[in-house]
Design an enzyme around this catalytic site. Structure first.
Site, PDB file in Angstrom:
ATOM      1  N   GLU A  49       0.826  -1.220   0.000  1.00  0.00           N
ATOM      2  CA  GLU A  49       0.000   0.000   0.000  1.00  0.00           C
ATOM      3  C   GLU A  49       0.850   1.255   0.000  1.00  0.00           C
ATOM      4  O   GLU A  49       0.436   2.282  -0.536  1.00  0.00           O
ATOM      5  CB  GLU A  49      -0.898   0.022   1.244  1.00  0.00           C
ATOM      6  CG  GLU A  49      -2.015  -1.006   1.203  1.00  0.00           C
ATOM      7  CD  GLU A  49      -2.774  -1.080   2.528  1.00  0.00           C
ATOM      8  OE1 GLU A  49      -2.407  -0.370   3.487  1.00  0.00           O
ATOM      9  OE2 GLU A  49      -3.733  -1.859   2.580  1.00  0.00           O
ATOM     10  N   VAL A  50       1.996   1.173   0.632  1.00  0.00           N
ATOM     11  CA  VAL A  50       2.862   2.348   0.736  1.00  0.00           C
ATOM     12  C   VAL A  50       4.109   2.083  -0.100  1.00  0.00           C
ATOM     13  O   VAL A  50       4.863   1.141   0.175  1.00  0.00           O
ATOM     14  CB  VAL A  50       3.243   2.635   2.206  1.00  0.00           C
ATOM     15  CG1 VAL A  50       4.140   3.869   2.279  1.00  0.00           C
ATOM     16  CG2 VAL A  50       1.990   2.826   3.064  1.00  0.00           C
ATOM     17  N   HIS A 106       9.552  -0.977   2.932  1.00  0.00           N
ATOM     18  CA  HIS A 106       9.469  -1.133   4.387  1.00  0.00           C
ATOM     19  C   HIS A 106       9.405  -2.608   4.728  1.00  0.00           C
ATOM     20  O   HIS A 106       8.887  -3.416   3.961  1.00  0.00           O
ATOM     21  CB  HIS A 106       8.255  -0.394   4.956  1.00  0.00           C
ATOM     22  CG  HIS A 106       6.961  -0.727   4.279  1.00  0.00           C
ATOM     23  ND1 HIS A 106       6.598  -0.195   3.066  1.00  0.00           N
ATOM     24  CD2 HIS A 106       5.959  -1.575   4.630  1.00  0.00           C
ATOM     25  CE1 HIS A 106       5.419  -0.670   2.710  1.00  0.00           C
ATOM     26  NE2 HIS A 106       5.015  -1.523   3.631  1.00  0.00           N
TER      27      HIS A 106
HETATM   28  P1  5GP Z   1       2.103  -2.436   3.069  1.00  0.00           P
HETATM   29  O1  5GP Z   1       0.726  -2.948   2.881  1.00  0.00           O
HETATM   30  O2  5GP Z   1       2.449  -1.332   2.103  1.00  0.00           O
HETATM   31  O3  5GP Z   1       3.132  -3.535   3.083  1.00  0.00           O
HETATM   32  O4  5GP Z   1       2.144  -1.860   4.539  1.00  0.00           O
HETATM   33  C1  5GP Z   1       1.896  -0.530   4.853  1.00  0.00           C
HETATM   34  C2  5GP Z   1       1.742  -0.476   6.359  1.00  0.00           C
HETATM   35  O5  5GP Z   1       1.816   0.869   6.764  1.00  0.00           O
HETATM   36  C3  5GP Z   1       0.401  -1.026   6.849  1.00  0.00           C
HETATM   37  O6  5GP Z   1       0.636  -2.096   7.763  1.00  0.00           O
HETATM   38  C4  5GP Z   1      -0.254   0.178   7.520  1.00  0.00           C
HETATM   39  O7  5GP Z   1      -0.990  -0.154   8.675  1.00  0.00           O
HETATM   40  C5  5GP Z   1       0.928   1.064   7.842  1.00  0.00           C
HETATM   41  N1  5GP Z   1       0.619   2.478   7.874  1.00  0.00           N
HETATM   42  C6  5GP Z   1      -0.089   3.183   6.950  1.00  0.00           C
HETATM   43  N2  5GP Z   1      -0.180   4.476   7.309  1.00  0.00           N
HETATM   44  C7  5GP Z   1       0.503   4.590   8.483  1.00  0.00           C
HETATM   45  C8  5GP Z   1       0.764   5.707   9.348  1.00  0.00           C
HETATM   46  O8  5GP Z   1       0.357   6.840   9.109  1.00  0.00           O
HETATM   47  N3  5GP Z   1       1.484   5.443  10.471  1.00  0.00           N
HETATM   48  C9  5GP Z   1       1.961   4.202  10.766  1.00  0.00           C
HETATM   49  N4  5GP Z   1       2.671   4.069  11.891  1.00  0.00           N
HETATM   50  N5  5GP Z   1       1.726   3.128   9.972  1.00  0.00           N
HETATM   51  C10 5GP Z   1       1.000   3.321   8.844  1.00  0.00           C
END
Ligand code: 5GP
Length: 123
Positions: free
Chosen positions: A102-103, A107
């Protein structure tokens, strides 16, 4: 050192790196930042990011060997600081839509603090 990257990081993690939105910090040094996930998927759920702008594992290059090696070798310390214990933890990085990324700033999720379910979706 990564000031230009931090300024041009348009993701939510860029905002965190710039201090525009708060995070619950676990660890920081000049290369990486670790903080608790806002929506934890386990009792302990931390995220570790490099300060350099890298969208996902797919965009990492030979130039990133030292940085990503540093990030990886810091994971045990970060996991302990976040609350994982001797019983272990899981490290995951999602790459692209099939994995649910999502981001789009690379990470690594550290999940632990409890017994985790298996990775096999058939289980
Ligand atoms: P992805 O799905 O991209 O691997 O994980 C993105 C992660 O970032 C998700 O687990 C989500 O909960 C976390 N996340 C999204 N926005 C924020 C934020 O504003 N602060 C923090 N601490 N985590 C976030």
């Amino acid at each position: 050192m990564y000031e230009q990257d931090i300024q041009s990081n348009e993701t939510i993690f860029g905002k965190i790196l710039r201090g525009e939105i708060p995070c619950n910090k676990v660890y920081e040094d000049e290369h990486i930042l670790a903080f608790h996930d806002i929506s934890p998927a386990a009792k302990v759920h931390a995220l570790v990011i490099p300060k350099k702008l890298i969208s996902s594992v797919n965009e990492a290059s030979e130039d990133d060997l030292t940085l990503l090696g540093h990030l990886q070798t810091k994971i045990p310390e970060i996991a302990k600081l976040a609350g994982c214990d001797k019983h272990g933890y899981r490290v995951i990085t999602n790459v692209g839509p099939n994995a649910g990324q999502e981001v789009f700033h690379v990470h690594y999720h550290i999940l632990g603090g409890e017994k985790l379910s298996g990775l096999n979706p058939m289980l």
